[in-house]
Design a protein around this motif. Sequence first.
Motif, PDB file in Angstrom:
ATOM      1  N   LEU A 178       0.830  -1.208   0.000  1.00 11.43           N
ATOM      2  CA  LEU A 178       0.000   0.000   0.000  1.00 11.43           C
ATOM      3  C   LEU A 178       0.864   1.257   0.000  1.00 11.43           C
ATOM      4  N   GLN A 179       1.922   1.240   0.767  1.00 15.64           N
ATOM      5  CA  GLN A 179       2.826   2.386   0.812  1.00 15.64           C
ATOM      6  C   GLN A 179       3.512   2.627  -0.528  1.00 15.64           C
ATOM      7  N   GLN A 180       3.625   1.578  -1.336  1.00 12.81           N
ATOM      8  CA  GLN A 180       4.219   1.685  -2.667  1.00 12.81           C
ATOM      9  C   GLN A 180       3.196   2.120  -3.717  1.00 12.81           C
ATOM     10  N   GLY A 181       1.958   2.398  -3.286  1.00 13.32           N
ATOM     11  CA  GLY A 181       0.928   2.863  -4.211  1.00 13.32           C
ATOM     12  C   GLY A 181       0.080   1.773  -4.822  1.00 13.32           C
ATOM     13  N   LYS A 182       0.200   0.548  -4.327  1.00 10.03           N
ATOM     14  CA  LYS A 182      -0.605  -0.549  -4.860  1.00 10.03           C
ATOM     15  C   LYS A 182      -1.979  -0.576  -4.195  1.00 10.03           C
ATOM     16  N   THR A 183      -2.904  -1.271  -4.834  1.00 13.67           N
ATOM     17  CA  THR A 183      -4.245  -1.476  -4.286  1.00 13.67           C
ATOM     18  C   THR A 183      -4.371  -2.913  -3.815  1.00 13.67           C
ATOM     19  N   VAL A 184      -4.944  -3.098  -2.640  1.00 15.57           N
ATOM     20  CA  VAL A 184      -5.147  -4.430  -2.068  1.00 15.57           C
ATOM     21  C   VAL A 184      -6.638  -4.682  -1.924  1.00 15.57           C
TER      22      VAL A 184
END
Length: 250
Positions: A178-184
């Motif tokens: 999430l901190q890397q900009g991904k969506t979970v």
Amino acid sequence: MPIHVQNLTVSYRHHPAIHHINLQFEQAQSYAIFGPNGAGKSTLLKALMGLVKTDTGKVTFENLKRADIAYLPQQSEVDRTQPMTVFELAAMGLWYEIGFFGRVTAAQKQRVQAALERVNLGGVAQKNIGALSNGQFQRVLFARMLVQKAQFLLLDEPFNAVDAATTSALLDVLQECLQQGKTVIAVLHDYEQVRANFANTVMIAREVIACGATTDVLTEKNLQTAFATLQQTGLSNQWCQTTPTTAVEK
């Protein structure tokens, strides 16, 4: 780069498992898909991946390629009897880059090893997957997902049948993503786990009961509505009219 879900219905034996779903998943957000047993949570996730045939509606990936979406299935759906090492299973996350018969470069091998190190399996890369515990096997599946470098991570019951220490470690991995900009986007059944770790929740009972901030969605009223809705729809095979349409668009 959102995922749009429009009027989505999926049926098994002519009885809808999910019913006219409308949702949007935004980038760099965490979403829990939550609801009673039999609510259609896993079916929704598979529909997002195009793994099940839809009766109505569509899923649209806005400015996304298939390689941008990683799917982590339930352990029971993965064949652990294959003669495959931990490294080889994790390296399957390279599929969109090299295909079935492409060679793994030195840089890609380092990437796979780094993913295994991140899930604390760097020392067992050459171990056969059939010899792993449930917790270790789930860590390998997470490593495979990390290797893919996808922007959207879809996980089906990722903490089922694993111990508390493994769950905590893998939740940390998802927080880093999430901190890397991904969506979970994860199907979950643990109320407290959702409340503590996911900013947004989609509560379904074959249809959407509520969606939004987890603090607003995980209420006693919504839970009661979900159980009542599921019970009501389970009483009849005629509660939804569907017309077959398309499935997934890029």
